[in-house]
Design an enzyme around this catalytic site. Structure first.
Site, PDB file in Angstrom:
ATOM      1  N   LYS A 201     -53.696  22.546 -28.315  1.00 36.22           N
ATOM      2  CA  LYS A 201     -52.400  22.842 -28.922  1.00 36.22           C
ATOM      3  C   LYS A 201     -51.354  23.278 -27.901  1.00 36.22           C
ATOM      4  O   LYS A 201     -50.153  23.171 -28.170  1.00 36.22           O
ATOM      5  CB  LYS A 201     -52.567  23.915 -29.997  1.00 36.22           C
ATOM      6  CG  LYS A 201     -53.343  23.430 -31.211  1.00 36.22           C
ATOM      7  CD  LYS A 201     -53.456  24.513 -32.277  1.00 36.22           C
ATOM      8  CE  LYS A 201     -54.217  24.005 -33.499  1.00 36.22           C
ATOM      9  NZ  LYS A 201     -54.342  25.051 -34.551  1.00 36.22           N
TER      10      LYS A 201
ATOM     11  N   LYS B 116     -56.508  12.643 -43.389  1.00 33.68           N
ATOM     12  CA  LYS B 116     -56.882  13.561 -44.457  1.00 33.68           C
ATOM     13  C   LYS B 116     -55.651  14.034 -45.209  1.00 33.68           C
ATOM     14  O   LYS B 116     -54.580  14.177 -44.637  1.00 33.68           O
ATOM     15  CB  LYS B 116     -57.614  14.787 -43.891  1.00 33.68           C
ATOM     16  CG  LYS B 116     -59.001  14.533 -43.390  1.00 33.68           C
ATOM     17  CD  LYS B 116     -59.787  15.840 -43.255  1.00 33.68           C
ATOM     18  CE  LYS B 116     -59.047  16.863 -42.422  1.00 33.68           C
ATOM     19  NZ  LYS B 116     -59.860  18.099 -42.248  1.00 33.68           N
TER      20      LYS B 116
ATOM     21  N   LYS C 271     -52.188  20.153 -46.425  1.00 31.42           N
ATOM     22  CA  LYS C 271     -51.088  20.951 -46.954  1.00 31.42           C
ATOM     23  C   LYS C 271     -49.935  21.079 -45.972  1.00 31.42           C
ATOM     24  O   LYS C 271     -48.839  21.478 -46.345  1.00 31.42           O
ATOM     25  CB  LYS C 271     -51.587  22.339 -47.374  1.00 31.42           C
ATOM     26  CG  LYS C 271     -52.180  23.200 -46.298  1.00 31.42           C
ATOM     27  CD  LYS C 271     -52.655  24.533 -46.899  1.00 31.42           C
ATOM     28  CE  LYS C 271     -53.231  25.463 -45.839  1.00 31.42           C
ATOM     29  NZ  LYS C 271     -54.491  24.970 -45.276  1.00 31.42           N
TER      30      LYS C 271
END
Length: 321
Positions: free
Chosen positions: A108, A189, A192
């Protein structure tokens, strides 16, 4: 034996979260298990404070509406004082190299300017989540297993150096849940945190929204349903969703439907009915902020009390209490 599971308010809870984890927590969780909304973990990158606060309350309402006892649910930031103190103790037990070698930090932070220090240190906060509550088992995917191993390392080091305080947690792979893919792009996938929500069914979506999203789901150029996950991923996704909602078998369900239209209609109605009690229960709580606040404060008090003796013991043994 205590299991600890959390969900991060990076977005609205979606169908995959419910079918893959939350409903299992409600059905299989034991009285000593704990579930929490990990809002502090959502602060490692830029975020909107008002949205984060709103999402944390919404997720708490959804967890309770799913059937999880309020006695076993709390919001992470509500015990920030306890977690902050323990995180500092654990940071004083952890080396820079141990934190920097975490795979998620490497991935990240790669090529990013202005990476927040919290992205480096949040695995230590995660260790505090685990060790404060005395969790013995932490269900995680492979991407989080390394973080649980860090918690084990820090617990072992503290116990060996200063005295026995912390339970040694074990990372456990959760039972295989429903594999829910994005309706607009079945190669990824359902998430959210997806920027494009056209293919994401959120648990608080209204029935008509759900029907529209499923009606527009990407399938293929064929016309007769068949369960072929590799060759026809969009159609397989619908079959797996319907199977997860009804307890059926994807291949058997495919044989029962003669057209894509009929399959989409059946899937939409099954999802609507599966989510109906969740949506109604969560909305009722969200419309009664005083009750939700009461439940939230009670959950925080129980979580803090549950970890207080460990925190005080750790402070005393390390020479700070």
């Amino acid at each position: 034996m205590t299991r600890l599971s959390g969900i991060t308010p990076s977005g609205h809870i979606q169908l995959g979260n419910h079918l893959g984890a939350i409903r299992r927590w409600a059905a299989e969780g034991k009285p000593e298990d704990l579930y929490f909304v990990s809002d502090l973990h959502a602060m490692t990158t830029s975020h909107n404070p008002a949205r984060l606060r709103s999402l944390a309350g919404e997720q708490l309402a959804v967890l309770i509406a799913s059937g999880i006892s309020p006695d076993r649910v709390f919001v992470q930031s509500d015990i920030a004082r306890e977690l902050g103190a323990l995180t500092w103790i654990l940071e004083c037990t952890c080396s820079y190299g141990e934190a920097a070698r975490m795979i998620q930090f490497k991935e990240k932070s790669k090529g990013q300017a202005g990476v927040r220090l919290s992205l480096l240190t949040y695995p230590v906060l995660m260790a505090a989540d685990i060790l404060l509550t005395g969790a013995s088992e932490v269900p995680v995917g492979e991407d989080q297993r390394q973080h649980v191993e860090l918690a084990r390392t820090l617990a072992r080091r503290f116990n060996t150096t200063y005295g026995e305080v912390f339970t040694m947690p074990e990372a456990v792979l959760p039972p295989s849940g429903a594999r829910v893919r994005d309706l607009a792009d079945p190669t990824r996938k359902m998430s959210k945190s997806n920027q494009d929500s056209a293919g994401v069914v959120f648990v608080l979506d209204e029935p008509d929204q759900i029907r529209r999203k499923i009606k527009r789901a990407v399938t293929d150029g064929l016309s007769v349903p068949a369960y072929e996950p590799e060759e026809r991923p969009g159609l397989a996704n619908l079959l797996e969703i319907l199977a997860a909602c009804t307890g059926g078998d994807p291949a058997g369900i495919a044989a029962e439907h003669k057209s894509y239209g009929a399959l989409k209609e059946a899937t939409a109605e099954a999802v609507v009915e599966t989510l109906r009690p969740l949506r109604e229960g969560a909305n009722a709580l969200l419309k009664d902020p005083a009750e939700l606040d009461r439940v939230r404060k009670a959950g925080a008090a129980r979580a803090a009390e549950r970890g207080e003796h460990r925190l005080q013991s750790a402070l005393r043994l390390i020479g700070a209490g």
